[in-house]
Structures are given as C-alpha cells and as structure tokens.
Design a protein around this motif. Structure first.
Motif, PDB file in Angstrom:
ATOM      1  N   HIS A 237       0.932  -1.336  -0.051  1.00  0.00           N
ATOM      2  CA  HIS A 237       0.060  -0.166   0.034  1.00  0.00           C
ATOM      3  C   HIS A 237       0.706   1.274   0.023  1.00  0.00           C
ATOM      4  O   HIS A 237       0.443   2.313   0.233  1.00  0.00           O
ATOM      5  CB  HIS A 237      -1.074  -0.070   1.242  1.00  0.00           C
ATOM      6  N   GLY A 238       2.164   0.984  -0.169  1.00  0.00           N
ATOM      7  CA  GLY A 238       3.000   2.141  -0.392  1.00  0.00           C
ATOM      8  C   GLY A 238       3.361   2.815   1.142  1.00  0.00           C
ATOM      9  O   GLY A 238       3.995   3.952   0.993  1.00  0.00           O
ATOM     10  N   ASP A 239       2.988   2.218   2.045  1.00  0.00           N
ATOM     11  CA  ASP A 239       3.458   2.555   3.460  1.00  0.00           C
ATOM     12  C   ASP A 239       4.680   2.126   3.895  1.00  0.00           C
ATOM     13  O   ASP A 239       4.902   1.141   4.560  1.00  0.00           O
ATOM     14  CB  ASP A 239       2.190   2.118   4.334  1.00  0.00           C
ATOM     15  N   ILE A 240       5.693   3.069   3.259  1.00  0.00           N
ATOM     16  CA  ILE A 240       7.270   2.450   3.837  1.00  0.00           C
ATOM     17  C   ILE A 240       7.482   2.695   5.195  1.00  0.00           C
ATOM     18  O   ILE A 240       8.056   1.551   5.749  1.00  0.00           O
ATOM     19  CB  ILE A 240       8.010   3.169   2.836  1.00  0.00           C
ATOM     20  N   ALA A 241       7.154   3.765   5.708  1.00  0.00           N
ATOM     21  CA  ALA A 241       7.238   3.811   7.486  1.00  0.00           C
ATOM     22  C   ALA A 241       6.602   2.685   8.187  1.00  0.00           C
ATOM     23  O   ALA A 241       7.244   2.284   9.065  1.00  0.00           O
ATOM     24  CB  ALA A 241       6.850   5.130   7.547  1.00  0.00           C
ATOM     25  N   GLY A 242       5.260   2.371   7.748  1.00  0.00           N
ATOM     26  CA  GLY A 242       4.518   1.387   8.358  1.00  0.00           C
ATOM     27  C   GLY A 242       5.351  -0.088   8.135  1.00  0.00           C
ATOM     28  O   GLY A 242       5.544  -1.045   9.215  1.00  0.00           O
ATOM     29  N   SER A 243       5.858  -0.099   7.293  1.00  0.00           N
ATOM     30  CA  SER A 243       6.543  -1.441   6.915  1.00  0.00           C
ATOM     31  C   SER A 243       7.715  -1.475   7.791  1.00  0.00           C
ATOM     32  O   SER A 243       7.994  -2.786   8.332  1.00  0.00           O
ATOM     33  CB  SER A 243       7.134  -1.537   5.331  1.00  0.00           C
ATOM     34  N   PHE A 244       8.556  -0.591   7.883  1.00  0.00           N
ATOM     35  CA  PHE A 244       9.978  -0.452   8.743  1.00  0.00           C
ATOM     36  C   PHE A 244       9.417  -0.746  10.160  1.00  0.00           C
ATOM     37  O   PHE A 244      10.157  -1.547  10.886  1.00  0.00           O
ATOM     38  CB  PHE A 244      10.705   0.674   8.431  1.00  0.00           C
ATOM     39  N   GLY A 245       8.333  -0.086  10.481  1.00  0.00           N
ATOM     40  CA  GLY A 245       7.680  -0.252  11.892  1.00  0.00           C
ATOM     41  C   GLY A 245       7.260  -1.784  12.262  1.00  0.00           C
ATOM     42  O   GLY A 245       7.504  -1.895  13.459  1.00  0.00           O
TER      43      GLY A 245
END
Lengths: 135, 95
Positions: A62-70
């Motif tokens: 979904h393009g949520d790169i910060a969430g992915s790292f989190g």
C-alpha cells in the motif's frame, strides 16, 4: 553468474507463486487479529526474526514504507536484497548480468548473520528505545 | 579435485536462507546462514571439498526450514483454523 536453465525453471515457479500471493496480501490486512498468532510467539512469548513480515508486506503493497519498517525493520532491506539477487540471476543481456548480486560478496553471509542476531536480540528487549524494533 | 585448478565456487544458498528466515520463524534459517558463511570462508582458504560439503548443508537446512515451516503452518491452521474461519464469518466475510 548466469543461472542454468534448470535453476531458472525454479525461479519461474517461485515468481508465479509470489505473484499469486501478492493480491492476497494487498487486500487482506494481517493486523485485523482474525489470523492466529505465530506458534513460536504463542509458545515462547518471544518475537523471532521474521515476526511482522506479513504486516510489513501489506504496508509495503500500500506504499506505506514507514509502516513497513515499523512492523519489521529488516523486511524492506531483505526484499531489496532478494530483488537484487534474483535480478542478477534472471536478467541478463548478451550473457552478462545487468548488475552484481549483493549476496555474492565474500562477507555477505557473515554480515547478514551478525545483523540478524543483533536485531533478533534487541527487538525482544522490552521498553524504549527497543520497542521500535518490536513488530 | 586437482589442487592447481581452482574449481567453481559452490553456491552458499544465502537467498534461500533469507527467505527461510523471513517466512518461517525457524532457527533453520539461521543455521543455513551460518553454513553460507562457512562456504565462503572455506572456499577462500582453498578447502574446496569442505566448501562443497557446507554448501550442501546450507541447501539442506534451507529446504528443511521451508518444508517444516510449511507443514507447521498447515498443522497450526488445522488446529486454530476453525477459530480463524469463525472470526471471518462473524465479520461477514470481510478481511
């Protein structure tokens, strides 16, 4: 290093399998709680290295790169490493690979082992600042 | 294997080890990475036969991890899957 025909057959199987799984992880959010928790976490109460990968993949799609790292700090880099590696093995022009695989380095396994072990220990330490590493 | 001629470096199956570590929550992935490191070390030292042995160990552990992880997920879903699907039905089939 150019992959043999036999090896490329496995790569194609793998690619098809991944392409079939991606829509599932796009539309289904593992955060919901309907999916049972990982057996390892349930038995030991510990987070393993891959914990949070499914949520991280959902975020990434979904393009949520910060969430992915989190959800898993090592998940996006692991995807980059694998894309770099399999790109090196599959994509080549006139018998030459387009780029080098990051996994072919002399010390790649040793560095990876260190990073994985440190990450796995740190994410299990409760409290700040380590809770950032927990899934 | 002759000592004068340097043979091709055996694969260390590092990508397989990474996939195993990411997906399967299993120590097998870590063991596979350790063997991958040993393949590189022994090959750099010129112990080619040992490198071949570690290479096949790395492959075995990677595959064992994937298979055990896959079977584990199936058994786990069989045990807890009813609750999972019941929860799905309660949500009206919404994920």
């Amino acid at each position: 290093m150019v992959a043999s025909f036999n090896t490329r057959k496995y790569y194609i199987f793998g690619a098809v399998g991944i392409l079939l799984l991606l829509p599932l992880y796009y539309f289904w959010n593992p955060e919901g709680g309907a999916f049972p928790a990982c057996p390892f976490e349930r038995l030991t109460g510990l987070f393993c290295t891959g914990c949070g990968s499914q949520r991280a993949l959902h975020d990434l799609l979904h393009g949520d790169i910060a969430g992915s790292f989190g959800h898993n700090l090592l998940f996006p880099p692991a995807i980059l490493l694998l894309v770099g590696h399999f790109g090196n093995r599959i994509l080549y022009v006139k018998g030459k690979s387009l780029w080098k695989s990051p996994l072919d380095g002399r010390y790649a396994p040793a560095i990876l082992l260190g990073v994985v072990l440190v990450f796995t220990v740190l994410r299990n330490i409760p409290g700040q600042p380590f809770s950032f590493l927990a899934p | 294997m002759s000592d004068q001629l340097e043979p091709q470096k055996p694969s260390n199956y590092l990508a397989l080890a990474i996939i195993c570590t990411v997906c399967c929550c299993l120590p097998a992935g870590i063991v596979s990475i350790v063997y991958a490191a040993r393949v590189n070390e022994t090959f750099a030292r010129g112990e080619y036969e040992l490198a071949e042995k570690y290479s096949s160990n790395a492959k075995t552990w990677g595959i064992v991890g994937l298979v055990v992880g896959g079977i584990g997920v199936i058994i786990y879903l069989a045990l807890f899957g009813f609750g999972f699907f019941a929860a799905l039905m309660e949500n009206g089939g919404q994920f």
